[in-house]
Design an enzyme around this catalytic site. Structure first.
Site, PDB file in Angstrom:
ATOM      1  CG  HIS A 107       0.314 -19.651   7.679  1.00  0.00           C
ATOM      2  ND1 HIS A 107       1.306 -18.707   7.618  1.00  0.00           N
ATOM      3  CD2 HIS A 107       0.560 -20.529   6.677  1.00  0.00           C
ATOM      4  CE1 HIS A 107       2.113 -18.996   6.615  1.00  0.00           C
ATOM      5  NE2 HIS A 107       1.700 -20.091   6.025  1.00  0.00           N
ATOM      6  CD  GLU A 125       5.841 -32.186  12.544  1.00  0.00           C
ATOM      7  OE1 GLU A 125       6.469 -31.724  11.576  1.00  0.00           O
ATOM      8  OE2 GLU A 125       5.514 -31.518  13.522  1.00  0.00           O
ATOM      9  CG  MET A 145      11.440 -30.968   9.145  1.00  0.00           C
ATOM     10  SD  MET A 145      11.394 -31.951   7.649  1.00  0.00           S
ATOM     11  CE  MET A 145      12.939 -31.477   6.908  1.00  0.00           C
ATOM     12  N   GLY A 149       5.171 -25.443  13.018  1.00  0.00           N
ATOM     13  CA  GLY A 149       6.508 -24.898  12.805  1.00  0.00           C
ATOM     14  C   GLY A 149       7.233 -25.755  11.793  1.00  0.00           C
ATOM     15  N   GLY A 208       7.042 -19.423   8.378  1.00  0.00           N
ATOM     16  CA  GLY A 208       7.464 -18.488   7.333  1.00  0.00           C
ATOM     17  C   GLY A 208       8.920 -18.715   6.978  1.00  0.00           C
ATOM     18  CG  ASN A 245      -3.082 -20.496   1.268  1.00  0.00           C
ATOM     19  OD1 ASN A 245      -2.603 -19.720   2.075  1.00  0.00           O
ATOM     20  ND2 ASN A 245      -2.343 -21.182   0.413  1.00  0.00           N
TER      21      ASN A 245
END
Lengths: 485, 139
Positions: A408, A210, A385, A383, A411, A334
């Site tokens: 992270h 991005e 897109m 966040g 969600g 992760n």
């Protein structure tokens, strides 16, 4: 799915406890960071049940934590943090997830929105050509079995040694881009075969690249140390992980753990929580293999960052140095790590599982990179897109409370299927264009799955962790151009 | 005729429910469901076949391993399958011949990338006179 009916005890506006006596077998209580409104949707999804299930795992200390971006995962919730005493605790591949060291890397530039916006299409096209992405995408770097063995051990440095990036990048990468203890001997032939052709690729699904514009700076001092100084400044965010390699490592070791559960007489409420004592050969084998996959993911982001710099350089006719393209930070979301934490006044070595959660170490911590020693480790929170992303820093509160961990991302609120049924990929493209966001994707039809409406509002998520004090927000940026695999 | 399989929603991923009059048909239908998620099965021709042997600890995990083997073959060898002859199936071993062809970007549309079959919410059992299984896939 039926609404979750368990008991939640309010500690304050942002903390909710699942008492240890909620279910027989819980070794610690659960702790959910959320606003009252967010809690409602979590209960609709049954996610607190998963938080309670994680509390069954042997050796867990403190709490089974849930971050505000929590959503339903396999066994472990996504957005969960659990620390196990290394002496008598377990390690669980499900507590890391399939995409080992899925994470984000942020680059800053000296370019402004006014300079980039007129050339955004050209830039996005160049990036799309230069960064391999999409389903089954294969890399520009050809990796032999011998090189695969090296990169699994060396991590991001493997790429830097080949001219893809600099030493300075490693200084601002979690673990210096190399997790110790990597043991290629614990990697199956299948995993290596999936990994070799996919090294240096973005992949598909929720992974992206991005181009962002800084919209708000909350803490100018900390932001300036990160090189974020102006509203309208251009940033680049890279989100990817360990591709098919990490998935195969997880699959292989879950199978081993299945056997270990009965061998060590571990009682679990969900088969996907399969685990083994950290000290056992099964536990050590997994940690050795997981480190290989974590290092592979850092190689991936290191290579992609280099090609991003090359693409900007080509479009703007200046070197990456002249364009000020420095790395702000690279963080895993992760991963399982052996760390030292203080619990009830005692120092304890624990294996911290962060599944869809970010390390958030404070100022002064030995593992906070030199550049950020006085302000805390950067926390990168993408966040969806269509909305925005945040940069934050870790805090002492996170260290003392959540094993140095925070949220992270946004969600999910809609399943992929529900998102596809509620809108079309083409409509998502038009909606984004209307907001001034250019998107290029390998698969337009699957874009609906990643639309804004499918995710929680990241602003609410970041407000919770900021108010709870487990990280401090520094800056906010909105997307201008997006590449999806 | 009873349907062979259905696709179900799962928070961040997707699941399949497969049916079969016997366990062999169940395993075959689960594999068909997998490839129907990856591509349009009608676009796949039988140009090659591959003999597979999979083993595991029990019947449930055998189903997960079977699908993971097929996911692996697509990821590494880029083979799409559309027919499965399950020749031998015990509680922990499976032998099958799989038919399909190599992925051709001009001919096959890839809908989603399935990365792993999971043990999460895994169910396999008798259903009326036949068999039924639920498997969640990581995508």
């Amino acid at each position: 799915m039926a609404r979750w009916q368990g008991q939640l005890v309010k500690i304050d506006d942002y903390r909710w406890e699942i008492p240890q006596n909620y279910k027989t077998g819980m070794r610690v209580p659960g702790l959910i960071y959320a606003s009252k409104e967010m809690l409602e949707s979590m209960c609709e999804e049954q996610t607190p049940e998963q938080v309670a299930n994680v509390a069954f795992l042997p050796g867990i200390v403190g709490y089974s934590f849930a971050m505000p971006d929590i959503h339903w995962g396999y066994g472990f919730p996504i957005g969960g943090v659990a620390a196990m005493d290394i002496k008598d605790g377990v390690v669980s591949p499900g507590g890391v997830g399939y995409d080992i060291n899925c994470g984000v890397r942020l680059l800053r530039t000296s370019l402004s929105e006014a300079e980039v916006r007129p050339r955004i299409n050209e830039l996005i096209n160049e990036l799309f050509l230069n960064v391999p992405s999409g389903l089954g995408s294969e890399g520009k770097i050809k990796v032999s079995q011998k090189e695969m063995n090296q990169l699994m051990v060396e991590g991001a440095r493997w790429a830097v040694k080949r001219g893809l990036g600099s030493e300075e990048d490693l200084d601002v990468t979690e673990e210096g881009g190399c997790l110790g203890g990597a043991d290629p001997g614990k990697i199956s032939d299948k995993a290596a075969k999936r990994g070799m052709p996919q090294a240096g690729t973005l992949g598909s699904g929720n992974h992206f690249l991005e181009i962002q514009v800084v919209k708000e700076i909350f803490d100018p001092h900390i932001a300036s140390i990160m090189g974020i100084t102006e509203i309208g400044q251009i940033l680049v965010l890279i989100h990817t992980g360990s591709r098919g390699f990490g998935h195969q490592v997880c699959t292989d070791h879950l199978r081993v753990m299945e056997g270990a559960v009965s061998k060590y007489g571990i009682k679990l409420p969900d088969r996907q929580l399969a685990c083994a004592p950290i000290a056992s050969s099964e536990g050590q084998d997994y940690l050795g293999a997981m480190a290989c996959a974590a290092n592979y993911a850092w190689v991936n982001r290191q290579c992609i960052a280099h090609w991003v710099r090359e693409s900007f350089s080509k479009v703007f006719g200046k070197s990456p140095e002249k364009l000020g393209m420095k790395q702000v930070y690279d963080v895993a979301h992760n991963i399982a790590k052996i760390e030292e934490h203080t619990i009830d006044g005692h120092k304890l070595k624990v294996c911290v599982h962060r599944k869809g959660a970010t390390r958030a170490f404070p100022a002064g911590h030995k593992d906070t990179p030199r550049r950020y020693k006085e302000v805390g480790q950067p926390v990168l929170v993408p966040g969806d897109m269509g909305r925005c992303s945040f940069v934050a820093v870790g805090t002492q509160k996170a260290m003392s409370e959540s094993f140095g961990s925070t949220c992270h991302g946004a969600g999910r609120v809609l399943s992929r299927g529900a998102a596809r049924r509620s809108m079309k990929g083409g409509d998502v493209v038009r909606e984004l264009e209307h907001k001034g966001i250019t998107i290029k994707a390998g698969n337009i039809s699957s874009l609906a799955e990643e639309a804004s409406q499918a995710y929680k509002d990241i602003t609410e998520v970041i407000d919770v962790v900021h108010q709870a004090g487990i990280s401090r927000k520094v800056a906010m940026a909105i997307p201008m151009g997006v590449i999806k695999g | 005729m009873k349907k062979a399989f259905e696709i179900i929603d799962h928070a961040s991923d997707v699941g399949i429910i497969a049916y079969g009059t016997d366990a062999e048909e169940l395993f075959s239908n689960a594999a068909l469901a997998l490839f129907s998620l990856i591509t349009e099965p009608e676009s796949v021709e039988e140009k090659l076949h591959l003999d597979l042997e999979v083993s595991s600890e029990d019947r449930d995990s055998l189903l997960v391993e079977w699908l993971n083997e097929l996911i692996y073959l697509f990821d590494v060898k880029h083979i799409l399958f559309n027919r499965f002859d399950i020749e031998n199936l015990t509680h922990n071993e499976l032998k099958a011949t799989c038919y399909g062809e190599g992925f051709d970007p001009m001919k096959h549309k890839i809908k989603i990338g399935v990365k792993a079959a999971t043990y999460h919410m895994l169910k396999l059992g008798k259903d009326g006179g036949g068999y039924k299984a639920q498997i969640i896939l990581d995508i």
